[in-house]
Design a protein around this motif. Structure first.
Motif, PDB file in Angstrom:
ATOM      1  N   GLU A   1       0.822  -1.211   0.000  1.00 35.52           N
ATOM      2  CA  GLU A   1       0.000   0.000   0.000  1.00 35.52           C
ATOM      3  C   GLU A   1       0.859   1.267   0.000  1.00 35.52           C
ATOM      4  O   GLU A   1       0.459   2.271  -0.582  1.00 35.52           O
ATOM      5  CB  GLU A   1      -0.925   0.012   1.214  1.00 35.52           C
ATOM      6  CG  GLU A   1      -2.083  -0.942   1.092  1.00 35.52           C
ATOM      7  CD  GLU A   1      -2.993  -0.869   2.295  1.00 35.52           C
ATOM      8  OE1 GLU A   1      -4.203  -0.643   2.085  1.00 35.52           O
ATOM      9  OE2 GLU A   1      -2.504  -1.032   3.430  1.00 35.52           O
ATOM     10  N   ARG A   2       2.026   1.223   0.633  1.00 37.97           N
ATOM     11  CA  ARG A   2       2.916   2.385   0.665  1.00 37.97           C
ATOM     12  C   ARG A   2       3.436   2.725  -0.732  1.00 37.97           C
ATOM     13  O   ARG A   2       3.709   3.875  -1.030  1.00 37.97           O
ATOM     14  CB  ARG A   2       4.096   2.123   1.589  1.00 37.97           C
ATOM     15  CG  ARG A   2       3.733   2.180   3.049  1.00 37.97           C
ATOM     16  CD  ARG A   2       4.899   1.913   3.972  1.00 37.97           C
ATOM     17  NE  ARG A   2       6.092   2.668   3.597  1.00 37.97           N
ATOM     18  CZ  ARG A   2       7.319   2.297   3.908  1.00 37.97           C
ATOM     19  NH1 ARG A   2       7.527   1.188   4.585  1.00 37.97           N
ATOM     20  NH2 ARG A   2       8.353   3.024   3.545  1.00 37.97           N
ATOM     21  N   PHE A   3       3.582   1.719  -1.580  1.00 35.12           N
ATOM     22  CA  PHE A   3       4.140   1.943  -2.907  1.00 35.12           C
ATOM     23  C   PHE A   3       3.081   2.138  -3.981  1.00 35.12           C
ATOM     24  O   PHE A   3       3.377   2.655  -5.051  1.00 35.12           O
ATOM     25  CB  PHE A   3       5.066   0.787  -3.294  1.00 35.12           C
ATOM     26  CG  PHE A   3       6.322   0.764  -2.473  1.00 35.12           C
ATOM     27  CD1 PHE A   3       7.363   1.629  -2.766  1.00 35.12           C
ATOM     28  CD2 PHE A   3       6.437  -0.091  -1.401  1.00 35.12           C
ATOM     29  CE1 PHE A   3       8.517   1.629  -1.995  1.00 35.12           C
ATOM     30  CE2 PHE A   3       7.586  -0.099  -0.624  1.00 35.12           C
ATOM     31  CZ  PHE A   3       8.628   0.765  -0.922  1.00 35.12           C
ATOM     32  N   SER A   4       1.869   1.716  -3.727  1.00 36.80           N
ATOM     33  CA  SER A   4       0.817   1.840  -4.727  1.00 36.80           C
ATOM     34  C   SER A   4      -0.533   2.013  -4.032  1.00 36.80           C
ATOM     35  O   SER A   4      -1.068   1.059  -3.451  1.00 36.80           O
ATOM     36  CB  SER A   4       0.798   0.607  -5.635  1.00 36.80           C
ATOM     37  OG  SER A   4      -0.160   0.766  -6.640  1.00 36.80           O
ATOM     38  N   THR A   5      -1.084   3.193  -4.093  1.00 34.98           N
ATOM     39  CA  THR A   5      -2.327   3.499  -3.376  1.00 34.98           C
ATOM     40  C   THR A   5      -3.519   2.712  -3.897  1.00 34.98           C
ATOM     41  O   THR A   5      -4.525   2.602  -3.196  1.00 34.98           O
ATOM     42  CB  THR A   5      -2.642   4.998  -3.451  1.00 34.98           C
ATOM     43  OG1 THR A   5      -2.704   5.390  -4.823  1.00 34.98           O
ATOM     44  CG2 THR A   5      -1.572   5.810  -2.737  1.00 34.98           C
ATOM     45  N   ASN A   6      -3.429   2.141  -5.094  1.00 31.57           N
ATOM     46  CA  ASN A   6      -4.580   1.393  -5.602  1.00 31.57           C
ATOM     47  C   ASN A   6      -4.837   0.129  -4.781  1.00 31.57           C
ATOM     48  O   ASN A   6      -5.936  -0.411  -4.810  1.00 31.57           O
ATOM     49  CB  ASN A   6      -4.432   1.069  -7.081  1.00 31.57           C
ATOM     50  CG  ASN A   6      -3.274   0.155  -7.391  1.00 31.57           C
ATOM     51  OD1 ASN A   6      -2.282   0.155  -6.672  1.00 31.57           O
ATOM     52  ND2 ASN A   6      -3.377  -0.596  -8.462  1.00 31.57           N
ATOM     53  N   PHE A   7      -3.847  -0.346  -4.011  1.00 31.47           N
ATOM     54  CA  PHE A   7      -4.070  -1.514  -3.161  1.00 31.47           C
ATOM     55  C   PHE A   7      -5.050  -1.198  -2.036  1.00 31.47           C
ATOM     56  O   PHE A   7      -5.836  -2.045  -1.626  1.00 31.47           O
ATOM     57  CB  PHE A   7      -2.758  -2.055  -2.590  1.00 31.47           C
ATOM     58  CG  PHE A   7      -1.995  -2.891  -3.575  1.00 31.47           C
ATOM     59  CD1 PHE A   7      -2.325  -4.217  -3.785  1.00 31.47           C
ATOM     60  CD2 PHE A   7      -0.958  -2.348  -4.294  1.00 31.47           C
ATOM     61  CE1 PHE A   7      -1.636  -4.984  -4.702  1.00 31.47           C
ATOM     62  CE2 PHE A   7      -0.249  -3.106  -5.216  1.00 31.47           C
ATOM     63  CZ  PHE A   7      -0.597  -4.436  -5.419  1.00 31.47           C
ATOM     64  N   THR A   8      -5.019   0.034  -1.526  1.00 39.50           N
ATOM     65  CA  THR A   8      -5.969   0.444  -0.487  1.00 39.50           C
ATOM     66  C   THR A   8      -7.382   0.415  -1.040  1.00 39.50           C
ATOM     67  O   THR A   8      -8.305  -0.107  -0.407  1.00 39.50           O
ATOM     68  CB  THR A   8      -5.615   1.847   0.031  1.00 39.50           C
ATOM     69  OG1 THR A   8      -4.282   1.821   0.531  1.00 39.50           O
ATOM     70  CG2 THR A   8      -6.570   2.286   1.127  1.00 39.50           C
ATOM     71  N   LYS A   9      -7.574   0.951  -2.236  1.00 43.25           N
ATOM     72  CA  LYS A   9      -8.892   0.948  -2.871  1.00 43.25           C
ATOM     73  C   LYS A   9      -9.333  -0.488  -3.160  1.00 43.25           C
ATOM     74  O   LYS A   9     -10.489  -0.850  -2.945  1.00 43.25           O
ATOM     75  CB  LYS A   9      -8.864   1.753  -4.164  1.00 43.25           C
ATOM     76  CG  LYS A   9     -10.202   1.876  -4.822  1.00 43.25           C
ATOM     77  CD  LYS A   9     -10.149   2.766  -6.047  1.00 43.25           C
ATOM     78  CE  LYS A   9     -11.517   2.843  -6.685  1.00 43.25           C
ATOM     79  NZ  LYS A   9     -11.514   3.659  -7.891  1.00 43.25           N
ATOM     80  N   TYR A  10      -8.415  -1.307  -3.619  1.00 44.55           N
ATOM     81  CA  TYR A  10      -8.718  -2.716  -3.908  1.00 44.55           C
ATOM     82  C   TYR A  10      -9.197  -3.433  -2.641  1.00 44.55           C
ATOM     83  O   TYR A  10     -10.199  -4.151  -2.662  1.00 44.55           O
ATOM     84  CB  TYR A  10      -7.470  -3.381  -4.479  1.00 44.55           C
ATOM     85  CG  TYR A  10      -7.642  -4.810  -4.941  1.00 44.55           C
ATOM     86  CD1 TYR A  10      -8.784  -5.237  -5.593  1.00 44.55           C
ATOM     87  CD2 TYR A  10      -6.620  -5.732  -4.745  1.00 44.55           C
ATOM     88  CE1 TYR A  10      -8.917  -6.548  -6.036  1.00 44.55           C
ATOM     89  CE2 TYR A  10      -6.742  -7.042  -5.180  1.00 44.55           C
ATOM     90  CZ  TYR A  10      -7.892  -7.436  -5.824  1.00 44.55           C
ATOM     91  OH  TYR A  10      -8.010  -8.724  -6.249  1.00 44.55           O
ATOM     92  N   ALA A  11      -8.507  -3.203  -1.522  1.00 47.23           N
ATOM     93  CA  ALA A  11      -8.899  -3.827  -0.256  1.00 47.23           C
ATOM     94  C   ALA A  11     -10.295  -3.365   0.168  1.00 47.23           C
ATOM     95  O   ALA A  11     -11.109  -4.169   0.636  1.00 47.23           O
ATOM     96  CB  ALA A  11      -7.874  -3.510   0.827  1.00 47.23           C
ATOM     97  N   THR A  12     -10.579  -2.090  -0.006  1.00 46.34           N
ATOM     98  CA  THR A  12     -11.901  -1.560   0.344  1.00 46.34           C
ATOM     99  C   THR A  12     -12.982  -2.182  -0.528  1.00 46.34           C
ATOM    100  O   THR A  12     -14.039  -2.586  -0.034  1.00 46.34           O
ATOM    101  CB  THR A  12     -11.914  -0.021   0.190  1.00 46.34           C
ATOM    102  OG1 THR A  12     -10.915   0.532   1.051  1.00 46.34           O
ATOM    103  CG2 THR A  12     -13.274   0.548   0.531  1.00 46.34           C
ATOM    104  N   ASN A  13     -12.732  -2.300  -1.815  1.00 44.41           N
ATOM    105  CA  ASN A  13     -13.717  -2.846  -2.750  1.00 44.41           C
ATOM    106  C   ASN A  13     -13.976  -4.333  -2.543  1.00 44.41           C
ATOM    107  O   ASN A  13     -15.042  -4.825  -2.918  1.00 44.41           O
ATOM    108  CB  ASN A  13     -13.283  -2.609  -4.193  1.00 44.41           C
ATOM    109  CG  ASN A  13     -13.361  -1.158  -4.586  1.00 44.41           C
ATOM    110  OD1 ASN A  13     -14.040  -0.347  -3.952  1.00 44.41           O
ATOM    111  ND2 ASN A  13     -12.648  -0.790  -5.633  1.00 44.41           N
ATOM    112  N   THR A  14     -13.032  -5.060  -1.986  1.00 39.92           N
ATOM    113  CA  THR A  14     -13.196  -6.506  -1.802  1.00 39.92           C
ATOM    114  C   THR A  14     -13.456  -6.891  -0.348  1.00 39.92           C
ATOM    115  O   THR A  14     -13.574  -8.080  -0.045  1.00 39.92           O
ATOM    116  CB  THR A  14     -11.951  -7.257  -2.300  1.00 39.92           C
ATOM    117  OG1 THR A  14     -10.806  -6.828  -1.555  1.00 39.92           O
ATOM    118  CG2 THR A  14     -11.726  -7.033  -3.779  1.00 39.92           C
ATOM    119  N   ASP A  15     -13.563  -5.894   0.546  1.00 39.24           N
ATOM    120  CA  ASP A  15     -13.771  -6.173   1.969  1.00 39.24           C
ATOM    121  C   ASP A  15     -15.027  -7.009   2.182  1.00 39.24           C
ATOM    122  O   ASP A  15     -16.100  -6.656   1.720  1.00 39.24           O
ATOM    123  CB  ASP A  15     -13.877  -4.863   2.747  1.00 39.24           C
ATOM    124  CG  ASP A  15     -13.890  -5.091   4.244  1.00 39.24           C
ATOM    125  OD1 ASP A  15     -13.232  -6.041   4.708  1.00 39.24           O
ATOM    126  OD2 ASP A  15     -14.548  -4.300   4.958  1.00 39.24           O
TER     127      ASP A  15
END
Length: 67
Positions: free
Chosen positions: A38-52
């Motif tokens: 997540e520190r290197f690519s903010t899209n991982f945070t969005k991905y985690a939220t979308n798949t929670d």
């Protein structure tokens, strides 16, 4: 996961990298590595939220072949 052997070369350079075996991570190891991504690519945070609540996002650890 059915075929965990892979090759990885930094920037496509065949003089650095080589063969690896991928292993799934779990628990604190998974969480630490995911936070690092997540520190290197903010899209991982969005991905985690979308798949929670839908699915767990796998994180694989690559170990050099023969290690």
């Amino acid at each position: 996961l059915q075929h965990p052997r892979c090759e990885l070369f930094a920037d496509g350079r065949t003089d650095s990298g080589g063969g690896f075996v991928a292993h799934p991570t779990h628990g604190a190891d998974h969480d630490r590595l995911y936070a690092l991504m997540e520190r290197f690519s903010t899209n991982f945070t969005k991905y985690a939220t979308n798949t929670d609540g839908i699915r767990a996002i796998p994180v694989l650890r690559l170990t050099p072949e023969g290690a």
